[in-house]
Scaffold this motif. Sequence first.
Motif, PDB file in Angstrom:
ATOM      1  N   UNK A 115      47.045  29.278  30.415  1.00 19.39           N
ATOM      2  CA  UNK A 115      46.645  30.663  30.741  1.00 19.39           C
ATOM      3  C   UNK A 115      47.800  31.601  31.002  1.00 19.39           C
ATOM      4  N   UNK A 116      48.973  31.068  31.354  1.00 19.18           N
ATOM      5  CA  UNK A 116      50.134  31.931  31.613  1.00 19.18           C
ATOM      6  C   UNK A 116      50.466  32.823  30.420  1.00 19.18           C
ATOM      7  N   UNK A 117      50.116  32.385  29.221  1.00 17.39           N
ATOM      8  CA  UNK A 117      50.482  33.116  28.005  1.00 17.39           C
ATOM      9  C   UNK A 117      49.261  33.679  27.270  1.00 17.39           C
ATOM     10  N   UNK A 118      48.109  33.650  27.924  1.00 16.79           N
ATOM     11  CA  UNK A 118      46.890  34.132  27.286  1.00 16.79           C
ATOM     12  C   UNK A 118      46.514  35.520  27.782  1.00 16.79           C
ATOM     13  N   UNK A 120      48.699  24.202  39.892  1.00 17.94           N
ATOM     14  CA  UNK A 120      49.548  24.605  40.994  1.00 17.94           C
ATOM     15  C   UNK A 120      48.837  25.710  41.786  1.00 17.94           C
ATOM     16  N   UNK A 121      49.266  25.909  43.007  1.00 17.30           N
ATOM     17  CA  UNK A 121      48.638  26.930  43.847  1.00 17.30           C
ATOM     18  C   UNK A 121      48.708  28.290  43.156  1.00 17.30           C
ATOM     19  N   UNK A 122      47.620  29.016  43.180  1.00 14.03           N
ATOM     20  CA  UNK A 122      47.582  30.334  42.549  1.00 14.03           C
ATOM     21  C   UNK A 122      46.958  30.330  41.169  1.00 14.03           C
ATOM     22  N   UNK A 123      46.937  29.195  40.491  1.00 11.57           N
ATOM     23  CA  UNK A 123      46.376  29.130  39.142  1.00 11.57           C
ATOM     24  C   UNK A 123      44.864  29.388  39.121  1.00 11.57           C
ATOM     25  N   UNK A 124      44.090  28.897  40.110  1.00  8.64           N
ATOM     26  CA  UNK A 124      42.647  29.185  40.084  1.00  8.64           C
ATOM     27  C   UNK A 124      42.331  30.670  39.964  1.00  8.64           C
ATOM     28  N   UNK A 140      56.265  27.760  27.053  1.00  5.22           N
ATOM     29  CA  UNK A 140      56.554  28.876  26.157  1.00  5.22           C
ATOM     30  C   UNK A 140      55.371  29.386  25.373  1.00  5.22           C
ATOM     31  N   UNK A 141      54.153  29.000  25.737  1.00  4.25           N
ATOM     32  CA  UNK A 141      52.965  29.532  25.073  1.00  4.25           C
ATOM     33  C   UNK A 141      52.581  28.815  23.784  1.00  4.25           C
ATOM     34  N   UNK A 148      41.638  35.771  25.452  1.00  7.22           N
ATOM     35  CA  UNK A 148      42.005  34.413  25.052  1.00  7.22           C
ATOM     36  C   UNK A 148      41.629  33.393  26.130  1.00  7.22           C
ATOM     37  N   UNK A 149      41.763  33.800  27.382  1.00  6.19           N
ATOM     38  CA  UNK A 149      41.351  32.922  28.471  1.00  6.19           C
ATOM     39  C   UNK A 149      39.848  32.650  28.408  1.00  6.19           C
ATOM     40  N   UNK A 150      39.076  33.716  28.167  1.00  2.05           N
ATOM     41  CA  UNK A 150      37.620  33.576  28.084  1.00  2.05           C
ATOM     42  C   UNK A 150      37.227  32.713  26.892  1.00  2.05           C
ATOM     43  N   UNK A 151      37.859  32.953  25.732  1.00  4.67           N
ATOM     44  CA  UNK A 151      37.528  32.179  24.533  1.00  4.67           C
ATOM     45  C   UNK A 151      37.866  30.704  24.722  1.00  4.67           C
ATOM     46  N   UNK A 152      38.999  30.445  25.354  1.00  4.82           N
ATOM     47  CA  UNK A 152      39.402  29.058  25.616  1.00  4.82           C
ATOM     48  C   UNK A 152      38.380  28.380  26.527  1.00  4.82           C
TER      49      UNK A 152
END
Length: 478
Positions: free
Chosen positions: A288-291, A327-331, A135-136, A295-299
């Motif tokens: 990353x699903x909720x970023x 999981x597959x697809x996350x990269x 849920x982020x 936010x992804x870059x900062x993390x």
Amino acid sequence: MEKKMSIDKYSRRPKAELTPQKGRYELYNLSENPFPSSPFVNPNSNDARNNGEIYEPSIREQEYQAIEENFLKVPQSDPNHLRLGYMMDTSYIGRGNGKTAFLTNLQKRINQDFGLSISNEMNKCFAIIVAPEPGGKTKTFESFVDLFISRIFESNVIEDSLISLRLDAIIDLYEEFDPDKHFSDEDDLKGKLQSLKWYADNHIDFSKISQQILSNSYLQDLPLDFPIFSSTPLFFQLVNQNDFKEYFKNLKRGKPKIEFTFSHLVNLFLAAGFNGAYIFVDDFERIPDFQSERQKRDFALELRTCLFDGLYTNARTGFYNLILILHAGVPRLIQFAWEQSGLEHRSPISFKKIPKNVILFEKIQLEDTFSLVQKYLQAYRIREVAADTFSPFTKDAVTKIAELNEFNASRILKMAYEVLERAIEQSSSEIDVDFILSTDEANQLTEQRQVSGISEANTKDLMKESYEKKHGHGSTLP
């Protein structure tokens, strides 16, 4: 007469006697349904079917060997040892491929003796599993650090470190002290070294022990309010893990908590004789699903600073080794952020040739399915049978269950549970392929495949279609 009746009630027996019934699963030589009713592993469960305790290591021998050779056996003193790795699903069939069960058993294996036997005593490392909240709730680096530290506390490794420091100090100061004569087992050791009375009863001067601990070179640069300093001759008390919890809770957010995690705590672990730790981040995509892209870059940038390039003790020593479970697809979801932050250069997530920091988690094969089902059945047999026995299932029935569930381990086990329950209700002596195909579970899976129709659908080249819209029909890609 009333007196006689009151006495008779103890000697008289009922006319309707109870006849013991067979156990629900006894027909199949099983004490219980051996398969989990829920498809996912819960390491905190007391039920062996759900917590990963029933585990067949041969199924994941390839993945284990890769982690052992590329991470566990490499000396932490090697400046080029891998600090960030990835365990990647190769299948898009969804969750339940056995990663959590694999991690749970890998963690136990490492923590048995802190990886000393695995690494031929080159490394003394503990292992923990961190699972971001759904849920982020764990989308910021600060929230990830909070979760990371909570798992550190749950593992009791701080308590282990304090025990180790005290034992080392006693052995250094009292040459004739023999641990084998004083401690019967690990629990006895921990209990006694946390008791001031034990020190007094054994004529061990705790003030000297405290001074010896605080002279450790790794502890010299810690802030004076760090909990280890509360265990001094002046206050004469034993610091414990709860002191660290309270200390962390009262720290200001941001840099103070990050310094505690990646510098001060690392110094404590180094002082206690650890030279590293393996941090497995399960279900990493929940971050990353909720970023947003920023936010992804900062993390990723903060992760790079704490692991590689910052002034933290961890960055200088490479103490924490993070392995992200993807999981597959996350990269694809995080690749751009990795590139922008420079983390891709440090620990590549995209590749043409599989690098050492990437462990591929393959879909199980048919023989693995046989081993998996047999392992669960054997754990609940009333009477011993040959290890290769599938009863009440036929071998073909197990094959059909695997095929219907696309060789997804969790779904296979859950269907086995449901099919076995249905077989008991119908008093079936054997579970064969026909019985499998007659169950609601099999029908639902067949319908799902027909509805999705993915394998039969005509495919589109979306890149070509987009180019033709922009440049005109019939145009060819450059």
